[in-house]
Design a protein around this motif. Sequence first.
Motif, mmCIF file in Angstrom:
data_model
loop_
_atom_site.group_PDB
_atom_site.id
_atom_site.type_symbol
_atom_site.label_atom_id
_atom_site.label_comp_id
_atom_site.label_asym_id
_atom_site.label_seq_id
_atom_site.Cartn_x
_atom_site.Cartn_y
_atom_site.Cartn_z
ATOM 1 N N ARG A 142 -6.437 1.145 -10.141
ATOM 2 C CA ARG A 142 -5.822 0.062 -9.360
ATOM 3 C C ARG A 142 -6.900 -0.767 -8.675
ATOM 4 N N SER A 143 -7.938 -0.098 -8.189
ATOM 5 C CA SER A 143 -9.042 -0.829 -7.563
ATOM 6 C C SER A 143 -9.742 -1.740 -8.557
ATOM 7 N N ASN B 42 -12.575 4.734 -3.799
ATOM 8 C CA ASN B 42 -11.715 5.271 -4.865
ATOM 9 C C ASN B 42 -12.512 5.738 -6.084
ATOM 10 N N HIS C 32 -11.696 -4.976 -0.755
ATOM 11 C CA HIS C 32 -11.323 -4.263 -1.978
ATOM 12 C C HIS C 32 -12.538 -3.697 -2.707
ATOM 13 N N THR D 226 -7.463 -4.698 -9.239
ATOM 14 C CA THR D 226 -7.392 -5.578 -8.071
ATOM 15 C C THR D 226 -8.676 -6.374 -7.897
ATOM 16 N N TRP E 89 0.635 0.678 -4.450
ATOM 17 C CA TRP E 89 -0.616 1.424 -4.633
ATOM 18 C C TRP E 89 -0.370 2.920 -4.823
ATOM 19 N N PHE F 237 0.810 -1.217 0.000
ATOM 20 C CA PHE F 237 0.000 0.000 0.000
ATOM 21 C C PHE F 237 0.843 1.268 0.000
ATOM 22 N N PRO G 68 -5.707 5.493 -8.257
ATOM 23 C CA PRO G 68 -6.245 4.557 -7.269
ATOM 24 C C PRO G 68 -7.528 3.870 -7.773
#
Length: 135
Positions: free
Chosen positions: A71-72, A98, A91, A75, A61, A57, A68
């Motif tokens: 990335r979310s 996010n 998540h 993920t 991240w 993180f 972000p």
Amino acid sequence: MKSVASSLATVAVALSAATSASAQTPAPAPSQAATRAQQMFGDISPKFAELTDNVLFGDVWARPGLSPRDRSLVTVSALIAMNRPDQLRPHLIRARDNGVTQEELIETITHLAFYAGWPSAVTAISVAKEVFQKK
């Protein structure tokens, strides 16, 4: 899918080797709030909690190459594809924080049903329903 698992294993081994000489990290000082990683497994594995906080993180991240929000989405997609409901729950919450909408997350799950498998999508829909009802 096997190549993803072996890639993750390789990264874990590399992180372990890079930090094996380090002493275990002590618990945070009383003035510091414990992170989620420290709360979840810091008592049994302080080093793993430290790597989660500082490397995953704090570094991965925080890299500028993806937002972000993006990335979310990446993920969440990986966790759906690997059928990891325990990790998907937090998540999904992070993704909402996010800026990913509930509708976008449901669409992601629907899309992945055809690439990651129907059972993984069914599990993800159940987890999403649970998470969205709590918020």
